[in-house]
Design a protein around this motif. Structure first.
Motif, PDB file in Angstrom:
ATOM      1  N   ASN A   1     -62.669 -40.082  15.894  1.00 31.63           N
ATOM      2  CA  ASN A   1     -62.840 -38.625  16.048  1.00 31.63           C
ATOM      3  C   ASN A   1     -61.549 -37.816  15.599  1.00 31.63           C
ATOM      4  OD1 ASN A   1     -62.794 -35.806  17.400  1.00 31.63           O
ATOM      5  ND2 ASN A   1     -64.875 -36.295  16.576  1.00 31.63           N
ATOM      6  N   ILE A   2     -61.433 -37.093  14.441  1.00 31.18           N
ATOM      7  CA  ILE A   2     -60.413 -35.970  14.381  1.00 31.18           C
ATOM      8  C   ILE A   2     -60.630 -34.849  13.995  1.00 31.18           C
ATOM      9  CG2 ILE A   2     -58.164 -35.790  12.524  1.00 31.18           C
ATOM     10  CD1 ILE A   2     -58.075 -38.481  12.369  1.00 31.18           C
ATOM     11  N   LEU A   3     -60.278 -33.730  14.440  1.00 34.56           N
ATOM     12  CA  LEU A   3     -60.779 -32.402  14.126  1.00 34.56           C
ATOM     13  C   LEU A   3     -60.030 -31.946  13.131  1.00 34.56           C
ATOM     14  CD1 LEU A   3     -63.025 -30.574  16.277  1.00 34.56           C
ATOM     15  CD2 LEU A   3     -61.092 -29.017  15.969  1.00 34.56           C
TER      16      LEU A   3
ATOM     17  N   THR B   1     -45.049 -29.486  13.084  1.00 37.33           N
ATOM     18  CA  THR B   1     -45.420 -29.905  11.886  1.00 37.33           C
ATOM     19  C   THR B   1     -45.041 -31.463  11.619  1.00 37.33           C
ATOM     20  OG1 THR B   1     -44.881 -27.483  10.967  1.00 37.33           O
ATOM     21  CG2 THR B   1     -45.215 -29.140   9.324  1.00 37.33           C
ATOM     22  N   LYS B   2     -45.596 -31.897  11.043  1.00 40.47           N
ATOM     23  CA  LYS B   2     -45.274 -33.575  10.494  1.00 40.47           C
ATOM     24  C   LYS B   2     -45.465 -33.339   8.971  1.00 40.47           C
ATOM     25  CE  LYS B   2     -48.235 -36.595  12.824  1.00 40.47           C
ATOM     26  NZ  LYS B   2     -48.614 -37.673  13.647  1.00 40.47           N
ATOM     27  N   VAL B   3     -44.597 -34.435   8.248  1.00 41.91           N
ATOM     28  CA  VAL B   3     -44.610 -34.106   6.696  1.00 41.91           C
ATOM     29  C   VAL B   3     -44.764 -35.521   6.278  1.00 41.91           C
ATOM     30  CG1 VAL B   3     -43.156 -33.730   4.626  1.00 41.91           C
ATOM     31  CG2 VAL B   3     -42.864 -32.185   6.683  1.00 41.91           C
ATOM     32  N   PHE B   4     -45.704 -35.709   5.306  1.00 40.46           N
ATOM     33  CA  PHE B   4     -46.006 -37.032   4.658  1.00 40.46           C
ATOM     34  C   PHE B   4     -45.859 -36.824   3.234  1.00 40.46           C
ATOM     35  CE2 PHE B   4     -48.737 -36.704   8.540  1.00 40.46           C
ATOM     36  CZ  PHE B   4     -48.581 -38.012   9.070  1.00 40.46           C
ATOM     37  N   GLU B   5     -45.018 -37.942   2.773  1.00 46.15           N
ATOM     38  CA  GLU B   5     -44.641 -37.832   1.441  1.00 46.15           C
ATOM     39  C   GLU B   5     -45.605 -38.725   0.571  1.00 46.15           C
ATOM     40  OE1 GLU B   5     -42.109 -36.381   0.148  1.00 46.15           O
ATOM     41  OE2 GLU B   5     -40.812 -35.644   1.960  1.00 46.15           O
ATOM     42  N   PHE B   6     -46.092 -38.329  -0.404  1.00 49.68           N
ATOM     43  CA  PHE B   6     -46.799 -39.228  -1.267  1.00 49.68           C
ATOM     44  C   PHE B   6     -46.203 -39.125  -2.714  1.00 49.68           C
ATOM     45  CE2 PHE B   6     -49.849 -37.617   1.700  1.00 49.68           C
ATOM     46  CZ  PHE B   6     -50.823 -38.553   1.875  1.00 49.68           C
ATOM     47  N   ASP B   7     -46.703 -39.546  -3.483  1.00 49.63           N
ATOM     48  CA  ASP B   7     -46.080 -39.896  -4.857  1.00 49.63           C
ATOM     49  C   ASP B   7     -45.342 -38.773  -5.736  1.00 49.63           C
ATOM     50  OD1 ASP B   7     -45.291 -41.127  -7.229  1.00 49.63           O
ATOM     51  OD2 ASP B   7     -47.401 -41.579  -8.101  1.00 49.63           O
ATOM     52  N   GLY B   8     -44.377 -38.204  -4.952  1.00 45.70           N
ATOM     53  CA  GLY B   8     -43.721 -37.024  -5.773  1.00 45.70           C
ATOM     54  C   GLY B   8     -44.396 -35.853  -5.042  1.00 45.70           C
ATOM     55  N   PHE B   9     -45.038 -35.723  -4.261  1.00 42.09           N
ATOM     56  CA  PHE B   9     -45.574 -34.437  -3.397  1.00 42.09           C
ATOM     57  C   PHE B   9     -45.818 -34.500  -1.959  1.00 42.09           C
ATOM     58  CE2 PHE B   9     -49.291 -36.974  -4.805  1.00 42.09           C
ATOM     59  CZ  PHE B   9     -50.288 -36.643  -3.818  1.00 42.09           C
ATOM     60  N   ARG B  10     -45.858 -33.525  -1.419  1.00 42.09           N
ATOM     61  CA  ARG B  10     -46.113 -33.586   0.017  1.00 42.09           C
ATOM     62  C   ARG B  10     -47.345 -32.976   0.705  1.00 42.09           C
ATOM     63  NH1 ARG B  10     -42.425 -29.882   2.764  1.00 42.09           N
ATOM     64  NH2 ARG B  10     -42.473 -28.911   0.691  1.00 42.09           N
ATOM     65  N   ILE B  11     -47.718 -33.522   1.804  1.00 40.91           N
ATOM     66  CA  ILE B  11     -48.869 -32.956   2.722  1.00 40.91           C
ATOM     67  C   ILE B  11     -48.322 -32.806   3.976  1.00 40.91           C
ATOM     68  CG2 ILE B  11     -51.114 -33.205   3.556  1.00 40.91           C
ATOM     69  CD1 ILE B  11     -51.632 -33.011   0.620  1.00 40.91           C
ATOM     70  N   ASN B  12     -48.319 -31.665   4.591  1.00 43.57           N
ATOM     71  CA  ASN B  12     -47.990 -31.240   5.772  1.00 43.57           C
ATOM     72  C   ASN B  12     -49.287 -31.443   6.739  1.00 43.57           C
ATOM     73  OD1 ASN B  12     -45.376 -30.760   4.772  1.00 43.57           O
ATOM     74  ND2 ASN B  12     -45.552 -28.660   4.914  1.00 43.57           N
ATOM     75  N   VAL B  13     -48.800 -31.781   8.144  1.00 44.97           N
ATOM     76  CA  VAL B  13     -49.913 -31.617   9.231  1.00 44.97           C
ATOM     77  C   VAL B  13     -49.267 -30.553   9.988  1.00 44.97           C
ATOM     78  CG1 VAL B  13     -51.523 -32.665  10.637  1.00 44.97           C
ATOM     79  CG2 VAL B  13     -50.835 -33.795   8.721  1.00 44.97           C
TER      80      VAL B  13
ATOM     81  N   ASP C   1     -55.120 -35.632  18.048  1.00 46.24           N
ATOM     82  CA  ASP C   1     -55.158 -35.587  16.452  1.00 46.24           C
ATOM     83  C   ASP C   1     -53.828 -35.451  15.746  1.00 46.24           C
ATOM     84  OD1 ASP C   1     -58.133 -35.829  16.970  1.00 46.24           O
ATOM     85  OD2 ASP C   1     -58.400 -33.666  16.591  1.00 46.24           O
ATOM     86  N   PHE C   2     -53.178 -34.622  16.145  1.00 44.55           N
ATOM     87  CA  PHE C   2     -51.960 -34.475  15.536  1.00 44.55           C
ATOM     88  C   PHE C   2     -50.928 -35.698  15.672  1.00 44.55           C
ATOM     89  CE2 PHE C   2     -47.448 -33.164  15.659  1.00 44.55           C
ATOM     90  CZ  PHE C   2     -47.138 -32.385  14.505  1.00 44.55           C
ATOM     91  N   SER C   3     -51.108 -36.258  16.844  1.00 46.48           N
ATOM     92  CA  SER C   3     -50.018 -37.278  17.012  1.00 46.48           C
ATOM     93  C   SER C   3     -50.714 -38.708  16.485  1.00 46.48           C
ATOM     94  CB  SER C   3     -49.977 -37.470  18.629  1.00 46.48           C
ATOM     95  OG  SER C   3     -50.912 -37.811  19.515  1.00 46.48           O
ATOM     96  N   LYS C   4     -52.077 -38.809  16.355  1.00 43.94           N
ATOM     97  CA  LYS C   4     -52.607 -40.011  15.825  1.00 43.94           C
ATOM     98  C   LYS C   4     -52.765 -40.163  14.296  1.00 43.94           C
ATOM     99  CE  LYS C   4     -57.594 -39.390  16.763  1.00 43.94           C
ATOM    100  NZ  LYS C   4     -58.430 -39.421  17.604  1.00 43.94           N
ATOM    101  N   ILE C   5     -52.561 -38.802  13.626  1.00 44.94           N
ATOM    102  CA  ILE C   5     -52.988 -38.667  12.301  1.00 44.94           C
ATOM    103  C   ILE C   5     -51.983 -39.434  11.371  1.00 44.94           C
ATOM    104  CG2 ILE C   5     -51.705 -36.304  11.777  1.00 44.94           C
ATOM    105  CD1 ILE C   5     -55.039 -35.896  10.311  1.00 44.94           C
TER     106      ILE C   5
ATOM    107  N   ILE D   1     -54.600 -28.616   9.142  1.00 39.04           N
ATOM    108  CA  ILE D   1     -54.480 -27.993  10.348  1.00 39.04           C
ATOM    109  C   ILE D   1     -55.276 -28.848  11.360  1.00 39.04           C
ATOM    110  CG2 ILE D   1     -54.888 -26.161  11.685  1.00 39.04           C
ATOM    111  CD1 ILE D   1     -52.970 -25.489   9.334  1.00 39.04           C
ATOM    112  N   THR D   2     -54.469 -29.405  12.395  1.00 41.26           N
ATOM    113  CA  THR D   2     -55.100 -30.042  13.472  1.00 41.26           C
ATOM    114  C   THR D   2     -54.993 -29.137  14.637  1.00 41.26           C
ATOM    115  OG1 THR D   2     -53.158 -31.241  14.171  1.00 41.26           O
ATOM    116  CG2 THR D   2     -54.869 -32.441  12.625  1.00 41.26           C
ATOM    117  N   PRO D   3     -56.009 -28.478  15.253  1.00 46.72           N
ATOM    118  CA  PRO D   3     -55.872 -27.852  16.363  1.00 46.72           C
ATOM    119  C   PRO D   3     -55.533 -28.538  17.838  1.00 46.72           C
ATOM    120  CG  PRO D   3     -57.984 -27.400  15.460  1.00 46.72           C
ATOM    121  CD  PRO D   3     -57.270 -28.594  14.893  1.00 46.72           C
TER     122      PRO D   3
END
Ligand SMILES: [Zn+2]
Length: 350
Positions: free
Chosen positions: A288-290, A58-70, A309-313, A303-305
């Protein structure tokens, strides 16, 4: 298609005294957990599924007070790249029809017409599919009340979600929902911040409110309330308003998250969608990103299968992809205007 016989349903039901007592208490969350434990020992495909879940990254991206995980989850390749055009759907054997369930697969009956099944391609530590016992098209109209009672019955441990037939459901021909651990999707925790920071109240009454949110990535409408009757009425209004703006669609594209807390009631988050898949999905070469967004991705677990894609996103990719699949700003503005109007006109007199 003929309705399934009760004899066939009986064959795949899993029950024991503990499950029965949870069912009697309307605690289907606890009952489902017991089913999962049994399936994790007895159903080969599920054992494989949960083994591969151990290796997800899992990678975690911080936005303006909230998170999106990949989440890098190779096991999700089938679902992320599923072709759901009418021909492909007709040609394949429906994996949710009782007659086609795998050997060893068992379920728990919910509300007579539904089966709680363990999902063999998990994203969550505990992940379920809840499917209709009959082969019946995916749709939300007339079904919303089932999701209210299901999400309440599973609410101790799980958030329940719905993917529209054209924006994430991998079996658009067979009515089904899913459930996964509460608070696993960042939005379960981030919601109050999102509401405060980006929310626009469209309607507010003592025990019911409607909020519109655009957080820079996703556009959604949230209902918060305790009364099933009001929620159903408001959802029908939502459906009508949204359908009128999105002409020519049987069901305007949406993904919905349902959670329930005792003493508070339901929180229903409806993501408004423009596209099933973003352009990166179809792009050639490095672009290309699946990533094929549905309810869980919009809830903050993308979700990146594929490993590449996981490493470049990046954060920019997420901004681009989630914005692209969400309705445009103009449509959202117009929708808010009309929906606020309808809520005030119709709900106050209801
Ligand atoms: Zn089916």
């Amino acid at each position: 298609m003929r309705p399934i016989s009760s004899k066939m349903i009986k064959k795949i039901l899993f029950s024991n005294e503990v499950i029965n007592s949870f069912e009697d208490e309307d605690d289907f969350g606890a009952a489902a957990r017991i089913l999962l434990k049994q399936q994790q020992e007895k159903w080969e495909k599920l054992i494989e599924g949960y083994n591969s879940l151990k290796a997800v990254q899992t990678k975690v991206f911080e936005f303006d007070g909230f998170r999106i995980n990949v989440q890098f989850n190779p096991n999700r390749i089938i679902s992320s790249s599923a072709t759901i055009d009418e021909d492909s759907i007709k040609r394949r054997k429906c994996f949710l029809c009782i007659g086609n369930l795998s050997k060893g697969q068992k379920g728990i009956k919910f509300n007579d017409e539904y089966l709680i099944l363990a999902n063999p391609y998990p994203i969550f530590p505990e992940h379920f599919t809840i499917s209709n016992v009959n082969h019946f098209p995916q749709r939300i109209k007339g079904i919303f009340y089932v999701l209210l009672s299901l999400s309440k019955s599973m609410s101790k441990y799980f958030t329940v979600f719905y993917n529209g037939p054209k924006c994430g459901a991998s079996a658009p021909d067979h009515l089904h929902f899913q459930a996964g651990n509460k608070y696993f999707m960042p939005i379960d925790k981030d919601y109050n911040h999102l509401k405060k920071q980006f929310g626009e109240i469209l309607f507010e009454a003592p025990r019911f409110s409607v909020t519109a949110v655009y957080d820079g990535l996703r556009k959604f409408i949230a209902f918060e309330g305790e009364s099933e009757e009001i929620l159903i009425y408001a959802f029908n209004l939502f459906f009508e308003t949204y359908s009128l703006l999105k002409k020519f669609e049987d069901e305007p594209m949406m993904n919905i998250l349902f959670s329930f807390d005792t003493g508070i009631g339901w929180r229903i988050i409806i993501f408004l969608r423009e596209k099933h898949r973003p352009s990166n999905y179809y792009a050639a070469g490095d672009k290309n990103i699946l990533l094929s967004p549905a309810a869980v991705d919009l809830g903050g677990v993308c979700i990146t299968p594929r490993a590449a894609d996981f490493s470049k996103i990046t954060k920019d990719h997420l901004l681009e992809i989630l914005n692209e699949v969400s309705v445009g700003e103009d449509l959202f503005k117009l929708f808010k205007l009309k929906f606020r109007d309808n809520l005030n006109k119709l709900l106050l007199t209801h």
